[in-house]
Design an enzyme around this catalytic site. Structure first.
Site, PDB file in Angstrom:
ATOM      1  N   GLY A 129       4.234 -12.296  17.721  1.00  0.00           N
ATOM      2  CA  GLY A 129       4.507 -13.418  16.665  1.00  0.00           C
ATOM      3  C   GLY A 129       5.249 -13.030  15.578  1.00  0.00           C
ATOM      4  O   GLY A 129       5.737 -11.779  15.297  1.00  0.00           O
ATOM      5  N   GLN A 130       5.644 -14.080  14.817  1.00  0.00           N
ATOM      6  CA  GLN A 130       6.490 -13.690  13.519  1.00  0.00           C
ATOM      7  C   GLN A 130       6.340 -14.722  12.483  1.00  0.00           C
ATOM      8  O   GLN A 130       5.955 -15.953  12.841  1.00  0.00           O
ATOM      9  CB  GLN A 130       7.840 -13.816  14.005  1.00  0.00           C
ATOM     10  CG  GLN A 130       8.842 -13.390  12.777  1.00  0.00           C
ATOM     11  CD  GLN A 130      10.502 -13.152  13.295  1.00  0.00           C
ATOM     12  OE1 GLN A 130      10.632 -13.221  14.363  1.00  0.00           O
ATOM     13  NE2 GLN A 130      11.430 -12.563  12.255  1.00  0.00           N
TER      14      GLN A 130
ATOM     15  N   LYS B   3       7.211  -9.350  11.280  1.00  0.00           N
ATOM     16  CA  LYS B   3       6.507  -9.369  12.704  1.00  0.00           C
ATOM     17  C   LYS B   3       5.214  -8.962  13.054  1.00  0.00           C
ATOM     18  O   LYS B   3       4.717  -8.057  12.122  1.00  0.00           O
ATOM     19  CB  LYS B   3       7.669  -8.641  13.530  1.00  0.00           C
ATOM     20  CG  LYS B   3       9.196  -9.339  13.402  1.00  0.00           C
ATOM     21  CD  LYS B   3      10.197  -8.662  14.390  1.00  0.00           C
ATOM     22  CE  LYS B   3      11.620  -9.311  14.230  1.00  0.00           C
ATOM     23  NZ  LYS B   3      12.504  -8.507  15.036  1.00  0.00           N
ATOM     24  N   VAL B   4       4.875  -9.496  13.990  1.00  0.00           N
ATOM     25  CA  VAL B   4       3.516  -8.987  14.353  1.00  0.00           C
ATOM     26  C   VAL B   4       3.399  -8.501  15.818  1.00  0.00           C
ATOM     27  O   VAL B   4       3.804  -9.202  16.718  1.00  0.00           O
ATOM     28  CB  VAL B   4       2.430 -10.188  14.416  1.00  0.00           C
ATOM     29  CG1 VAL B   4       0.892  -9.756  14.425  1.00  0.00           C
ATOM     30  CG2 VAL B   4       2.189 -10.657  12.679  1.00  0.00           C
TER      31      VAL B   4
ATOM     32  N   ASP C  26      -5.147 -21.992   2.039  1.00  0.00           N
ATOM     33  CA  ASP C  26      -4.371 -22.360   3.202  1.00  0.00           C
ATOM     34  C   ASP C  26      -5.128 -22.498   4.522  1.00  0.00           C
ATOM     35  O   ASP C  26      -4.591 -21.781   5.411  1.00  0.00           O
ATOM     36  CB  ASP C  26      -3.132 -21.255   3.334  1.00  0.00           C
ATOM     37  CG  ASP C  26      -1.948 -22.025   4.106  1.00  0.00           C
ATOM     38  OD1 ASP C  26      -2.122 -23.197   4.316  1.00  0.00           O
ATOM     39  OD2 ASP C  26      -1.414 -20.807   4.619  1.00  0.00           O
TER      40      ASP C  26
END
Length: 944
Positions: free
Chosen positions: A627-628, A633-634, A744
């Site tokens: 992910g990003q 980034k992940v 959120d």
């Protein structure tokens, strides 16, 4: 260090001064006091029995009784807000117009249509040099037209029709160089039409029928370069002739001079290439009908009730679109040319009506057999003595054309829709209940006398002009009125798949009508709005929008540019300070990613080296990226002990200072709940910041309720995920020390572990709840810049900047609606809260429930919907607390037979996807505004 503090203090003082200046500038944007005073005086002169304008006392720019709308909008100029539009359509107002209207020097639209206002038109209106639309029709106004109105340099349209205006037309009107529309019919205006008006370069429509005009028709009008319609019926130009120069009106479409006392011959109008409508009836015109061929566009020729003689021209036979040819009550002789109707095929509802009654016609030259839809009227002519023409010689009366309301579409059950809803007659999908907008509308000078042949063309024209699909428009009924004018009752239906129009669409359509933003059409001519009626589904939901920021486009652009300039200046100052501090630091240690330093130590949070993170992610290989987001980034990583983790690596530019990084890590380290994503550890080396979280194998909640998910969740599974999410947020609000507002919450920030347990993630925007002050009182909110995700954002927080625990409740309510419907919070301009609310109030809630859930207990779904909508109330106090949400979900769960409180895969749900499945991102959404866990770069949402 002392110098650095002093410099920092000076810079902060400078920034404070800039902020104060900006604050003063914003506070200076108030309505011009002169205009405020004028507005009060304007209202004082009006009688308002329905108290439609009572909101003006509170500064509310709009009010409504929904049979009419009153509104004023503002624009920013010279440091003040100025009133730009004053619209009081159909508000049941009487009284008089105040001279203080002239003080509204920035006004563009002055609209008092369809009230009962009396008195004279104030000459002071001539002071409003910005005025574009002057709309006073449909009142009881008296007195003459002020000369001063002729000095409005930007006036596009003047409508004073259907009043009691008297006196002469001011010669000063010749100065209205931008005016296109003179609508002054149905008054008592007298005297000669000033020939000076022939200088008007933009004049398109000149409608002064039903007045007391006299003198002669100005020959100079032939010089008007853009005139399309001249309509002067029922005036008193006794003994004068139609100027021969009128044959040179090159763009004219319609000439209507009925019952004006005109004498002399008919001019040769064959030179006018687009002319389609002529009505010169009920005058004293003499001589023969000009034999030259008229325009092929001709639909209507009415020359009846004159003293015309000679033959009927054979050139009438060559008019392909003629529908009405009336020559009755003249002295025409000779034969009737059968070529007018021979070889003519009429389709699409077209008819040809020929009225030649009461002349001296003696025969028909050609076939006496008329095609279908052709009517020939010859009564009162000598040829009627022939027996075989009796069918043409009886008494004939024109049909009265009207449209009755349509019945339900075929196959739809009657009375199946809730009150105020109905089946749109031509929807692509039949039997869908929708609430229409009701519009009363009138064509003021159409180019035809029968509507049915033009119905489809009209629907295409108006729906296109309103930017609607044609199936959204239904001409519910029509009636021809004196003029002739065509009054219509229209129904506008929301787009297929919606039950009602949203607020912005209602106001967009309203503005299209009241601002004449639908272009005029040559066939249908000028139009006017008579009424705009909202049914019950709109009365409670539609809120009249104030002027939002109250700023014009130019002012808004200026403010944005000013804000950007301030932000750039602030960045430059901060960068300079950082650079100077950096120069004073020793630089013996290279700024390398691989050089470690003393790590931050926090109880319960494991510290990792850069090398450990590199090994866990195969040196941050792209194949390990899952992910990003805006922070970085992940990566999926495997630690030395075999633990699978998610490693979030900050990209350059997203790094925080030591203090901020430490604060957020400390915050996360204190959160321990089975429904919150756990922080495992961190890496903090020179130039590197990484956070290590437990790996969430089954991705985001959004992915599992998406239409792309092959095995959708059952209702029981969705309810269990809702309960888990609510418990995680309840922990933040009540058990975290100190409590935390998430800020959120959304479906992409609720993650699922390997056992499909819901866990709330992403605390990058979270704020600590307020703490008691020295008196022991705890504030109810945190004042903060608005941040969050569109569609989930608490409207109260959005407007006030006051963040509360109920802001999280609202966002979670939106997630509940996603679980129930599968819809996105905002999609194709539709808001999920509004769409579900409408269906719920209409009693058709199950029509929006996600069909992919399979069977479900309807009573439990209704309770869940009710809870979700209570969470999404606009008013903060109307929402339940998170404790009440959890209790209600537990109560609903107890009623579901197959509700599973374990952490196993939900029954009827989906099998666990592998890392390489279609769920690309098992830990973080690719939505930049979404699932960043720390310091996410989320687009700020500022009130508009």
């Amino acid at each position: 260090m002392k110098w650095e503090c002093q410099e920092l203090g000076s810079i902060l003082l400078l920034l404070l001064a800039v902020c104060v200046c900006l604050s003063v500038g914003v506070q200076g944007q108030v309505t011009d006091p002169t205009e405020v005073s004028a507005l009060r005086e304007i209202r004082r002169n009006l009688v308002d029995p329905m108290k439609n304008l009572s909101n003006w006392d509170r500064g509310d720019p709009c009010s409504s009784n929904w049979t009419g709308i009153g509104c004023y909008n503002k624009t920013l100029n010279d440091g003040y807000l100025h009133i730009q539009d004053l619209e009081l359509l159909n508000m049941n107002l009487s009284g008089t117009l105040s001279p203080e209207l002239g003080s509204l020097s920035y006004l563009k639209i002055l609209d008092f249509m369809w009230n009962s206002i009396s008195g004279s038109i104030p000459k002071e209106i001539g002071n409003i040099k910005t005025l574009v639309l002057l709309l006073l029709n449909g009142n009881q106004l008296t007195g003459p037209l002020p000369e001063e109105l002729g000095y409005l340099p930007n006036l596009d349209r003047i409508q004073i029709d259907q009043n009691k205006i008297s006196g002469e037309l001011p010669k000063s009107f010749a100065n209205l160089n931008k005016t296109k529309h003179f609508h002054m019919n149905n008054n008592s205006i007298s005297g000669q039409i000033p020939h000076e008006l022939s200088r008007l370069p933009k004049l398109v429509h000149f409608l002064l029928d039903n007045n007391n005009l006299s003198g002669h028709l100005p020959p100079e009008f032939s010089q008007l370069p853009n005139l399309l319609i001249i309509q002067l019926d029922n005036n008193h130009f006794d003994g004068t002739a139609i100027p021969a120069s009128y044959s040179n009106m090159s763009k004219l479409l319609k000439m209507s001079l009925r019952n004006c006392g005109l004498q002399g011959p008919i001019p040769d109008l064959s030179k006018i290439p687009q002319l389609s409508y002529i009505d010169l009836s009920s005058n004293q015109l003499s001589g023969s009908i000009p034999p030259n061929k008229l325009s092929d566009n001709m639909t209507t020729i009415i020359l009846s009730n004159n003293n015309l003689s000679g033959n009927i021209p054979v050139n009438f036979s060559r008019l392909p679109y003629i529908e009405r040819l009336s020559l009755a009550n003249n002295r025409l002789n000779g034969s009737v040319p059968a070529t007018i109707w021979e070889n003519r095929t009429l389709t699409g509802g077209h008819r040809l009506i020929m009225d030649f009654e009461n002349n001296m016609l003696s025969s028909i030259s050609g076939s006496t057999t008329t095609p279908p839809n052709v009517s020939l009227q010859l009564e009162g002519n000598p040829l009627c003595s022939r027996a075989n023409l009796g069918r043409f010689c009886g008494s004939n009366q024109d049909e009265v054309e009207s449209e009755s309301p349509r019945n339900n579409p075929v196959g739809c059950p009657s009375q199946a829709c809730p009150p105020s809803y109905e089946y749109p007659p031509v929807y692509p999908v039949s039997c869908v209940c929708a609430a229409p907008l009701l519009v009363e509308y009138r064509l003021k000078s159409p180019g035809f006398l029968r509507f049915n042949p033009y119905r489809n063309g009209f629907e295409e024209y108006l729906s296109s002009g309103l930017r609607l699909y044609q199936y959204q428009l239904d001409v519910n009924s029509i009636i021809w009125q004196e003029g002739p004018r065509l009054k219509m009752s229209l129904k506008l239906f929301p787009e297929n798949g919606s039950y009602v129009f949203n607020t912005s669409e209602v106001w967009r359509i309203w503005r299209m009508f009241t601002g004449w933003q639908v272009p005029d059409n040559d066939t249908f001519g000028p139009y006017e709005l008579l009424n705009f009626i909202l049914l019950d589904p709109y009365k409670t939901d539609i809120v009249i929008p104030p002027s939002k920021s109250g700023l014009s486009t130019g002012a808004l652009v200026g403010i944005i540019l000013g804000t950007l300039a301030f932000a750039v200046a602030l960045s430059a100052v901060v960068s300079l300070l950082i650079y100077r501090i950096y120069l004073r630091k020793p630089h013996g240690v290279p700024n390398s990613r691989r050089v470690s330093r003393n790590p931050i130590k926090i109880d319960g949070v494991r510290g990792f080296t850069y090398e450990e993170m590199a090994v866990a992610t195969n040196n941050f290989s792209d194949s390990q990226q899952v992910g990003q987001g805006g922070y970085g980034k992940v990566y999926k990583g495997i630690l030395a002990d075999g633990t699978v983790v998610a490693i979030k690596r900050a990209q350059e530019g997203s790094l925080q200072g030591d203090k901020e990084f430490f604060t957020e890590i400390e915050l996360l380290s204190r959160l321990h709940h089975r429904n919150l994503v756990s922080l495992v550890g961190l890496c903090d080396e020179e130039g590197e910041q990484m956070l290590v979280y437990e790996f969430m194998a089954n991705g985001t909640l959004r992915e599992h309720i998406s239409a792309k998910c092959k095995q959708p969740l059952s209702f029981a599974s969705r309810l269990r995920l809702a309960l888990g999410s609510a418990k995680g947020i309840l922990y933040l609000h009540t058990e975290a020390d100190p409590p935390i507002f998430h800020r959120d919450i959304k479906a992409t920030n609720i993650l699922l572990d390997s056992k499909y347990m819901a866990k709330v993630a992403d605390f990058g925007l979270s704020r600590l709840a307020p703490v008691p002050d020295i008196q022991g009182l705890t504030p109810t909110h945190v004042s903060t810049v608005v941040k969050g995700t569109p569609g989930y954002l608490d409207p109260e927080y959005f407007l006030t900047h006051k963040l509360t625990d109920k802001s999280d409740v609202y966002s979670l309510g939106v997630v509940f609606l996603e679980l129930l419907t599968g819809m996105h919070p905002i999609q194709h301009g539709k808001n999920i809260v509004r769409e579900v609310n409408v269906a719920y109030r209409a009693g058709i809630i199950f029509s929006v429930i996600d069909e992919r859930m399979g069977s479900y207990p309807s009573g439990c779904v209704e309770k869940f919907v009710d809870l979700a909508l209570r969470c999404c109330q606009d008013e903060t106090d109307a929402r339940p607390t998170m404790m009440e949400v959890v209790r209600e979900l537990e109560n609903i769960s107890s009623l579901v037979p197959d509700f599973d409180t374990s952490t196993s895969i939900p029954s009827g749900s989906i099998t666990s996807p592998s890392y390489s499945s279609n769920i690309r991102n098992p830990f973080i959404s690719s939505d930049v505004s979404g699932s960043d866990l720390i310091s996410g770069v989320v687009p700020d949402i500022s009130p508009r």
